[in-house]
Design a protein around this motif. Structure first.
Motif, PDB file in Angstrom:
ATOM      1  N   VAL A   1       9.455   8.057   0.044  1.00  0.00           N
ATOM      2  CA  VAL A   1       9.857   8.708  -1.196  1.00  0.00           C
ATOM      3  C   VAL A   1       9.457  10.179  -1.098  1.00  0.00           C
ATOM      4  CG1 VAL A   1       9.610   8.731  -3.708  1.00  0.00           C
ATOM      5  CG2 VAL A   1       9.434   6.558  -2.459  1.00  0.00           C
ATOM      6  N   TYR A   2      10.449  11.052  -1.161  1.00  0.00           N
ATOM      7  CA  TYR A   2      10.191  12.487  -1.107  1.00  0.00           C
ATOM      8  C   TYR A   2      11.366  13.221  -1.732  1.00  0.00           C
ATOM      9  CZ  TYR A   2      13.291  12.093   2.896  1.00  0.00           C
ATOM     10  OH  TYR A   2      14.359  11.806   3.698  1.00  0.00           O
TER      11      TYR A   2
ATOM     12  N   VAL B   1       0.868  -1.174   0.000  1.00  0.00           N
ATOM     13  CA  VAL B   1       0.000   0.000   0.000  1.00  0.00           C
ATOM     14  C   VAL B   1       0.903   1.222   0.000  1.00  0.00           C
ATOM     15  CG1 VAL B   1      -1.599   1.353   1.419  1.00  0.00           C
ATOM     16  CG2 VAL B   1      -1.928  -1.095   1.208  1.00  0.00           C
ATOM     17  N   ALA B   2       0.535   2.247  -0.773  1.00  0.00           N
ATOM     18  CA  ALA B   2       1.268   3.511  -0.760  1.00  0.00           C
ATOM     19  C   ALA B   2       0.333   4.606  -0.263  1.00  0.00           C
ATOM     20  CB  ALA B   2       1.790   3.848  -2.150  1.00  0.00           C
ATOM     21  N   LEU B   3       0.848   5.428   0.642  1.00  0.00           N
ATOM     22  CA  LEU B   3       0.079   6.549   1.162  1.00  0.00           C
ATOM     23  C   LEU B   3       0.752   7.843   0.719  1.00  0.00           C
ATOM     24  CD1 LEU B   3      -0.537   5.426   4.857  1.00  0.00           C
ATOM     25  CD2 LEU B   3      -1.938   4.964   2.835  1.00  0.00           C
ATOM     26  N   GLN B   4      -0.041   8.749   0.156  1.00  0.00           N
ATOM     27  CA  GLN B   4       0.448  10.087  -0.160  1.00  0.00           C
ATOM     28  C   GLN B   4       0.147  10.953   1.059  1.00  0.00           C
ATOM     29  OE1 GLN B   4      -1.601  12.043  -3.343  1.00  0.00           O
ATOM     30  NE2 GLN B   4      -0.141  13.731  -3.427  1.00  0.00           N
ATOM     31  N   LEU B   5       1.203  11.534   1.634  1.00  0.00           N
ATOM     32  CA  LEU B   5       1.073  12.233   2.910  1.00  0.00           C
ATOM     33  C   LEU B   5       1.665  13.636   2.840  1.00  0.00           C
ATOM     34  CD1 LEU B   5       2.459   9.251   4.995  1.00  0.00           C
ATOM     35  CD2 LEU B   5       0.049   9.882   4.809  1.00  0.00           C
TER      36      LEU B   5
ATOM     37  N   ASP C   1       7.981  21.375   6.485  1.00  0.00           N
ATOM     38  CA  ASP C   1       6.808  20.839   5.779  1.00  0.00           C
ATOM     39  C   ASP C   1       7.272  20.170   4.498  1.00  0.00           C
ATOM     40  OD1 ASP C   1       4.664  21.859   7.493  1.00  0.00           O
ATOM     41  OD2 ASP C   1       5.326  23.835   6.819  1.00  0.00           O
ATOM     42  N   PHE C   2       6.765  18.959   4.241  1.00  0.00           N
ATOM     43  CA  PHE C   2       7.099  18.279   2.992  1.00  0.00           C
ATOM     44  C   PHE C   2       6.057  17.214   2.674  1.00  0.00           C
ATOM     45  CE2 PHE C   2       9.156  15.931   6.357  1.00  0.00           C
ATOM     46  CZ  PHE C   2       9.111  14.596   5.990  1.00  0.00           C
ATOM     47  N   ASP C   3       5.960  16.892   1.385  1.00  0.00           N
ATOM     48  CA  ASP C   3       5.082  15.828   0.917  1.00  0.00           C
ATOM     49  C   ASP C   3       5.897  14.559   0.764  1.00  0.00           C
ATOM     50  OD1 ASP C   3       2.947  17.564   0.819  1.00  0.00           O
ATOM     51  OD2 ASP C   3       3.121  17.949  -1.322  1.00  0.00           O
ATOM     52  N   CYS C   4       5.247  13.417   0.975  1.00  0.00           N
ATOM     53  CA  CYS C   4       5.948  12.140   0.970  1.00  0.00           C
ATOM     54  C   CYS C   4       5.009  11.031   0.507  1.00  0.00           C
ATOM     55  CB  CYS C   4       6.434  11.848   2.389  1.00  0.00           C
ATOM     56  SG  CYS C   4       7.253  10.264   2.609  1.00  0.00           S
ATOM     57  N   ILE C   5       5.568  10.053  -0.151  1.00  0.00           N
ATOM     58  CA  ILE C   5       4.857   8.804  -0.426  1.00  0.00           C
ATOM     59  C   ILE C   5       5.484   7.744   0.468  1.00  0.00           C
ATOM     60  CG2 ILE C   5       4.277   7.027  -2.125  1.00  0.00           C
ATOM     61  CD1 ILE C   5       2.990   9.699  -2.795  1.00  0.00           C
ATOM     62  N   SER C   6       4.688   7.119   1.305  1.00  0.00           N
ATOM     63  CA  SER C   6       5.145   6.031   2.169  1.00  0.00           C
ATOM     64  C   SER C   6       4.641   4.725   1.577  1.00  0.00           C
ATOM     65  CB  SER C   6       4.601   6.201   3.591  1.00  0.00           C
ATOM     66  OG  SER C   6       5.119   7.364   4.184  1.00  0.00           O
ATOM     67  N   ILE C   7       5.575   3.872   1.175  1.00  0.00           N
ATOM     68  CA  ILE C   7       5.225   2.594   0.565  1.00  0.00           C
ATOM     69  C   ILE C   7       5.421   1.501   1.609  1.00  0.00           C
ATOM     70  CG2 ILE C   7       5.671   0.958  -1.301  1.00  0.00           C
ATOM     71  CD1 ILE C   7       6.961   3.408  -2.800  1.00  0.00           C
TER      72      ILE C   7
END
Length: 133
Positions: free
Chosen positions: A112-113, A73-77, A90-96
């Motif tokens: 992943v960021y 599962v990947a979450l866009q956070l 502050d940053f955006d990240c994809i957690s796989i």
């Protein structure tokens, strides 16, 4: 979906800063991979993270399910990370999240960021001392 529940429990454990809660969600041999620190064991990664974190707010934007035979599962956070020194990043990240075959534990977490977004808010000494995200 139990895998999403594991991801949710992980986010709650992070918010609490509870190493024992985090470790209970992962297989003993599990790893965490990040752009700045490479691959670390779950305990080592989270000990560093908690040691350097005053607060963390994570907002879930989207969830994606893997299409391969390995359950993932990947979450866009969107993260707001407050360091011990009070500095906020502050940053955006994809957690796989990759899961064990029985779907009851996390086997691997890959973050992943854009590390440039994080590095711009840190001086070199802070980057070296954190070496976690």
């Amino acid at each position: 979906m139990y895998t999403f529940e594991l991801c949710r429990q992980y986010q709650q454990a992070l918010r609490k800063g509870s190493l024992s809660d985090v470790l209970a969600l992962f297989e003993p041999e599990a790893t965490v991979v990040t752009p700045l620190s490479g691959e670390l064991g779950v305990r080592a990664f989270h000990e560093r993270l908690f040691r350097n974190t005053q607060d963390s707010v994570v907002r879930l934007l989207n969830m994606f399910e893997g299409l391969t035979e390995k359950p993932a599962v990947a979450l866009q956070l969107r993260h707001t990370w407050v360091l011990r020194n009070g500095k906020s990043i502050d940053f955006d990240c994809i957690s796989i999240f990759e899961f064990s075959p029985h779907l009851k534990k996390i086997l691997k977490l890959t973050l992943v960021y854009d590390s440039a977004c994080v590095r711009k808010d840190l001086d070199q000494a802070e980057i070296e001392s954190l070496a976690v995200i």
